[in-house]
Design a protein around this motif. Structure first.
Motif, PDB file in Angstrom:
ATOM      1  N   PHE A 333       0.818  -1.205   0.000  1.00 26.64           N
ATOM      2  CA  PHE A 333       0.000   0.000   0.000  1.00 26.64           C
ATOM      3  C   PHE A 333       0.860   1.266   0.000  1.00 26.64           C
ATOM      4  CE2 PHE A 333      -3.270   2.993   1.158  1.00 26.64           C
ATOM      5  CZ  PHE A 333      -4.419   2.429   0.606  1.00 26.64           C
ATOM      6  N   ILE A 334       1.863   1.334   0.861  1.00 25.10           N
ATOM      7  CA  ILE A 334       2.667   2.553   0.965  1.00 25.10           C
ATOM      8  C   ILE A 334       3.460   2.812  -0.317  1.00 25.10           C
ATOM      9  CG2 ILE A 334       4.656   3.583   2.119  1.00 25.10           C
ATOM     10  CD1 ILE A 334       3.660   2.511   4.725  1.00 25.10           C
ATOM     11  N   LEU A 335       4.176   1.795  -0.802  1.00 24.99           N
ATOM     12  CA  LEU A 335       4.966   1.989  -2.013  1.00 24.99           C
ATOM     13  C   LEU A 335       4.061   2.198  -3.226  1.00 24.99           C
ATOM     14  CD1 LEU A 335       7.826  -0.625  -1.513  1.00 24.99           C
ATOM     15  CD2 LEU A 335       7.743   1.783  -0.836  1.00 24.99           C
ATOM     16  N   GLY A 336       2.909   1.521  -3.228  1.00 26.09           N
ATOM     17  CA  GLY A 336       1.965   1.694  -4.325  1.00 26.09           C
ATOM     18  C   GLY A 336       1.394   3.099  -4.385  1.00 26.09           C
ATOM     19  N   ILE A 337       1.008   3.645  -3.231  1.00 27.21           N
ATOM     20  CA  ILE A 337       0.401   4.977  -3.223  1.00 27.21           C
ATOM     21  C   ILE A 337       1.440   6.038  -3.573  1.00 27.21           C
ATOM     22  CG2 ILE A 337       0.722   5.765  -0.830  1.00 27.21           C
ATOM     23  CD1 ILE A 337      -2.646   5.730  -2.633  1.00 27.21           C
ATOM     24  N   PHE A 338       2.682   5.859  -3.118  1.00 27.72           N
ATOM     25  CA  PHE A 338       3.736   6.806  -3.463  1.00 27.72           C
ATOM     26  C   PHE A 338       3.952   6.831  -4.977  1.00 27.72           C
ATOM     27  CE2 PHE A 338       6.645   8.216   0.145  1.00 27.72           C
ATOM     28  CZ  PHE A 338       6.753   9.501  -0.347  1.00 27.72           C
ATOM     29  N   ARG A 339       4.058   5.649  -5.570  1.00 27.71           N
ATOM     30  CA  ARG A 339       4.338   5.598  -7.021  1.00 27.71           C
ATOM     31  C   ARG A 339       3.139   6.052  -7.830  1.00 27.71           C
ATOM     32  NH1 ARG A 339       6.194   7.013 -10.680  1.00 27.71           N
ATOM     33  NH2 ARG A 339       7.545   6.034 -12.226  1.00 27.71           N
ATOM     34  N   TYR A 340       1.937   5.796  -7.337  1.00 28.00           N
ATOM     35  CA  TYR A 340       0.729   6.271  -8.027  1.00 28.00           C
ATOM     36  C   TYR A 340       0.732   7.795  -8.091  1.00 28.00           C
ATOM     37  CZ  TYR A 340      -4.228   6.649  -9.293  1.00 28.00           C
ATOM     38  OH  TYR A 340      -5.410   6.937  -9.934  1.00 28.00           O
ATOM     39  N   THR A 342       3.392   9.923  -7.830  1.00 29.66           N
ATOM     40  CA  THR A 342       4.460  10.476  -8.669  1.00 29.66           C
ATOM     41  C   THR A 342       4.285  10.099 -10.136  1.00 29.66           C
ATOM     42  OG1 THR A 342       5.902   8.569  -8.171  1.00 29.66           O
ATOM     43  CG2 THR A 342       6.125  10.536  -6.781  1.00 29.66           C
ATOM     44  N   LEU A 343       3.418   9.135 -10.427  1.00 26.83           N
ATOM     45  CA  LEU A 343       3.121   8.756 -11.807  1.00 26.83           C
ATOM     46  C   LEU A 343       2.056   9.665 -12.420  1.00 26.83           C
ATOM     47  CD1 LEU A 343       3.241   6.777 -14.248  1.00 26.83           C
ATOM     48  CD2 LEU A 343       1.586   5.348 -13.022  1.00 26.83           C
ATOM     49  N   HIS A 344       0.994   9.930 -11.672  1.00 27.38           N
ATOM     50  CA  HIS A 344      -0.156  10.641 -12.227  1.00 27.38           C
ATOM     51  C   HIS A 344      -0.207  12.123 -11.870  1.00 27.38           C
ATOM     52  CE1 HIS A 344      -1.916   6.966 -13.775  1.00 27.38           C
ATOM     53  NE2 HIS A 344      -1.782   6.391 -12.585  1.00 27.38           N
ATOM     54  N   PHE A 345       0.746  12.603 -11.052  1.00 28.99           N
ATOM     55  CA  PHE A 345       0.771  14.006 -10.653  1.00 28.99           C
ATOM     56  C   PHE A 345       2.183  14.558 -10.807  1.00 28.99           C
ATOM     57  CE2 PHE A 345      -2.616  11.890  -8.350  1.00 28.99           C
ATOM     58  CZ  PHE A 345      -3.692  12.751  -8.492  1.00 28.99           C
ATOM     59  N   ASP A 410      -3.133   9.361 -18.184  1.00 25.36           N
ATOM     60  CA  ASP A 410      -2.803  10.661 -17.581  1.00 25.36           C
ATOM     61  C   ASP A 410      -1.491  10.639 -16.812  1.00 25.36           C
ATOM     62  OD1 ASP A 410      -5.215  11.641 -18.573  1.00 25.36           O
ATOM     63  OD2 ASP A 410      -6.305  11.070 -16.771  1.00 25.36           O
ATOM     64  N   VAL A 411      -0.423  10.312 -17.503  1.00 23.01           N
ATOM     65  CA  VAL A 411       0.901  10.290 -16.875  1.00 23.01           C
ATOM     66  C   VAL A 411       1.428  11.723 -16.822  1.00 23.01           C
ATOM     67  CG1 VAL A 411       3.268   9.420 -17.012  1.00 23.01           C
ATOM     68  CG2 VAL A 411       1.342   7.967 -17.703  1.00 23.01           C
ATOM     69  N   GLU A 412       1.330  12.342 -15.642  1.00 23.10           N
ATOM     70  CA  GLU A 412       1.744  13.731 -15.466  1.00 23.10           C
ATOM     71  C   GLU A 412       3.068  13.860 -14.716  1.00 23.10           C
ATOM     72  OE1 GLU A 412       0.207  16.231 -16.798  1.00 23.10           O
ATOM     73  OE2 GLU A 412      -1.488  15.072 -17.562  1.00 23.10           O
ATOM     74  N   GLY A 413       3.564  12.761 -14.171  1.00 28.91           N
ATOM     75  CA  GLY A 413       4.793  12.801 -13.386  1.00 28.91           C
ATOM     76  C   GLY A 413       5.882  11.966 -14.001  1.00 28.91           C
ATOM     77  N   VAL A 424       7.925   2.581 -22.173  1.00 28.64           N
ATOM     78  CA  VAL A 424       7.577   3.115 -20.874  1.00 28.64           C
ATOM     79  C   VAL A 424       6.082   3.333 -20.814  1.00 28.64           C
ATOM     80  CG1 VAL A 424       7.895   5.072 -19.318  1.00 28.64           C
ATOM     81  CG2 VAL A 424       9.810   4.254 -20.683  1.00 28.64           C
ATOM     82  N   THR A 425       5.493   3.065 -19.664  1.00 28.56           N
ATOM     83  CA  THR A 425       4.068   3.290 -19.493  1.00 28.56           C
ATOM     84  C   THR A 425       3.772   4.774 -19.571  1.00 28.56           C
ATOM     85  OG1 THR A 425       3.861   1.368 -18.087  1.00 28.56           O
ATOM     86  CG2 THR A 425       2.127   2.995 -17.931  1.00 28.56           C
ATOM     87  N   GLY A 426       2.877   5.138 -20.471  1.00 22.56           N
ATOM     88  CA  GLY A 426       2.467   6.545 -20.568  1.00 22.56           C
ATOM     89  C   GLY A 426       3.409   7.323 -21.445  1.00 22.56           C
ATOM     90  N   VAL A 427       3.369   8.640 -21.354  1.00 21.70           N
ATOM     91  CA  VAL A 427       4.178   9.527 -22.165  1.00 21.70           C
ATOM     92  C   VAL A 427       5.474   9.805 -21.444  1.00 21.70           C
ATOM     93  CG1 VAL A 427       4.270  11.786 -23.244  1.00 21.70           C
ATOM     94  CG2 VAL A 427       2.084  10.578 -23.094  1.00 21.70           C
ATOM     95  N   VAL A 428       6.591   9.648 -22.150  1.00 22.50           N
ATOM     96  CA  VAL A 428       7.901   9.887 -21.530  1.00 22.50           C
ATOM     97  C   VAL A 428       8.077  11.388 -21.337  1.00 22.50           C
ATOM     98  CG1 VAL A 428      10.385   9.627 -21.761  1.00 22.50           C
ATOM     99  CG2 VAL A 428       8.856   7.842 -22.606  1.00 22.50           C
ATOM    100  N   LYS A 429       8.425  11.795 -20.114  1.00 20.49           N
ATOM    101  CA  LYS A 429       8.646  13.197 -19.793  1.00 20.49           C
ATOM    102  C   LYS A 429      10.011  13.354 -19.144  1.00 20.49           C
ATOM    103  CE  LYS A 429       3.845  14.504 -19.298  1.00 20.49           C
ATOM    104  NZ  LYS A 429       2.898  15.357 -18.573  1.00 20.49           N
TER     105      LYS A 429
END
Length: 433
Positions: A333-340, A342-345, A410-413, A424-429
């Motif tokens: 849960f902790i590592l998942g929520i952190f990565r979620y 930084t991935l979407h925001f 919606d990969v914003e991070g 890579v999952t989503g758009v590379v930034k």
């Protein structure tokens, strides 16, 4: 191996791991028996214990907002980490000469609640989110896996928990003095152990741009963040109501001799946290294979199973086995929520997002539900209350299945690289801090 020798040549990894190890050891030496101390040591009722937890959570929310917004402005400067370490160092004098006398006196009970609600967030209940967010930012800046540093925190908590039950039955004051000693060590680490000479990870700069106050305050306008907040409140919050506020006293009550129950709980808690430390280091590998969203859904499923196990069984051996699920659930849960987050925001807002989206959400839920569930426990008993909590968590998991974004939406991070798939999952930034 989850950890290779190259990590141990990374000074930032070593400093971050040491900080988390000492902090969680200093917290675990007394926090794992805090509810027992309030109940057995001070003689508080379930409703009074709920009041302590609820008011602590309310002020923790305010401190977390402060910590998150200021730390994002500070980036990797340690002003707040030093402040929280100094508060840790003063634990024993505060608890023994201020907190305990006020809570034990009916006329000054609420003054004691207020005093603890000011002290504990700055040193512990809000500081944990600050230190985790600080370490996660260091991991991206200096090129190591956050979970492999956070695992040392779990190891520190486990070592402390191995002894805390035995020490507690001798004299709880010893636990608080040890917590102060570890706070002093944590303070010295922050002041004297520098990481300026450590090479930066590719794509990072030594002086990153910092978000403005308006940008940080705007996170509460993000609709997608409110999805995360709702999910956390009705899953992690209710799990903590069960695990922190109720389970220690429930477990000790399964034994004919409560001192034996307290000793056993301390040893079991230690074994569980040692296992948690290993899982912290392995979950990043699993996450790269199954994805961030699936890790979160798996975490809430394990969470629900553990609560149900306590609701159904009363045999100490079976309940002990069920408690070990905690070692799997927390890293998921902790590592998942952190990565979620930084991935979407925007990853530059990682401290604010983590503290608001996860830690503040959990504390908000605790503020709302700790007191009523304390009275529900008084009225119905532990196990019927556990059934109610498990039902809420199960509903949260079902809702999250439909509400949480997939990893390529919606990969914003920072983009997420998944093992076994090309690209890579989503758009590379550009990598952000």
């Amino acid at each position: 191996m989850a950890i290779n020798t190259r990590l141990f040549r990374n000074g930032a990894y070593l400093q971050s791991s040491t900080t988390l190890f000492v902090f969680f050891a200093g917290w675990g030496i007394w926090w794992s028996f805090f509810a027992v101390w309030l109940d057995k040591g001070l003689g508080l009722s379930g409703g009074q214990i709920g009041t302590v937890y609820s008011v602590n959570s309310l002020t923790t929310i305010a401190v977390m907002f402060l910590y998150g917004m200021v730390q994002d402005r500070l980036s990797l400067r340690r002003h707040l980490v030093i402040l929280s370490s100094a508060v840790m160092a003063s634990l024993a004098p505060f608890v023994l000469f201020v907190y305990q006398p006020l809570l034990q006196n009916e006329g000054t009970f609420y003054a004691g609640v207020a005093a603890g609600a000011i002290f504990l967030p700055f040193g512990y209940t809000a500081a944990v989110g600050l230190l985790e967010a600080f370490s996660e930012r260091m991991s991206r800046t200096y090129g190591f896996e956050y979970g492999q540093a956070r695992g040392w925190g779990s190891l520190g908590y486990g070592i402390a928990a191995l002894f805390t039950g035995f020490i507690f039955t001798i004299n709880p004051a010893i636990n608080f003095f040890l917590g102060s000693a570890l706070g002093i060590i944590c303070l010295l680490v922050q002041i004297f152990w520098k990481t300026d000479h450590v090479p930066l990870a590719p794509g990072h700069v030594s002086h990153p741009s910092t978000p403005g106050l308006r940008e940080m305050a705007s996170v509460l306008k993000m609709k997608n963040l409110w999805v995360v907040i709702g999910f956390v409140i009705f899953s992690w919050t209710f799990y903590n109501l069960y695990d922190n506020q109720m389970f220690p006293n429930f477990y000790a009550g399964l034994f004919e001799n409560e001192d034996v129950g307290i000793h056993t709980y301390g040893v079991l808690n230690s074994v569980q946290v040692f296992a948690e430390a290993g899982c912290m280091m392995l979950v990043p590998i699993l996450m790269r294979r199954v994805g961030v969203r699936n890790i979160l859904l798996l975490g809430v499923s394990v969470m629900c199973l553990r609560i149900l196990g306590s609701a159904v069984f009363t045999d100490p051996i079976i309940v002990s086995i069920v408690k070990m699920f905690h070692a799997i659930e927390v890293p998921l849960f902790i590592l998942g929520i952190f990565r979620y987050l930084t991935l979407h925001f925007n990853a530059a807002l990682s401290a604010t997002l983590y503290l608001v989206g996860f830690e503040v959400s959990a504390q908000l839920g605790n503020t709302i539900f700790a007191i009523p569930f304390g009275y529900i426990r008084d009225a119905l008993g532990f196990q019927p209350t556990f059934f109610v909590i498990a039902g809420v968590v199960a509903c949260a998991g079902i809702w999250a299945f439909f509400a949480l974004k997939k990893d390529d939406q919606d990969v914003e991070g920072d983009p997420f690289i998944r093992t076994g798939r090309s690209g890579v999952t989503g758009v590379v930034k550009t990598v952000q801090q």
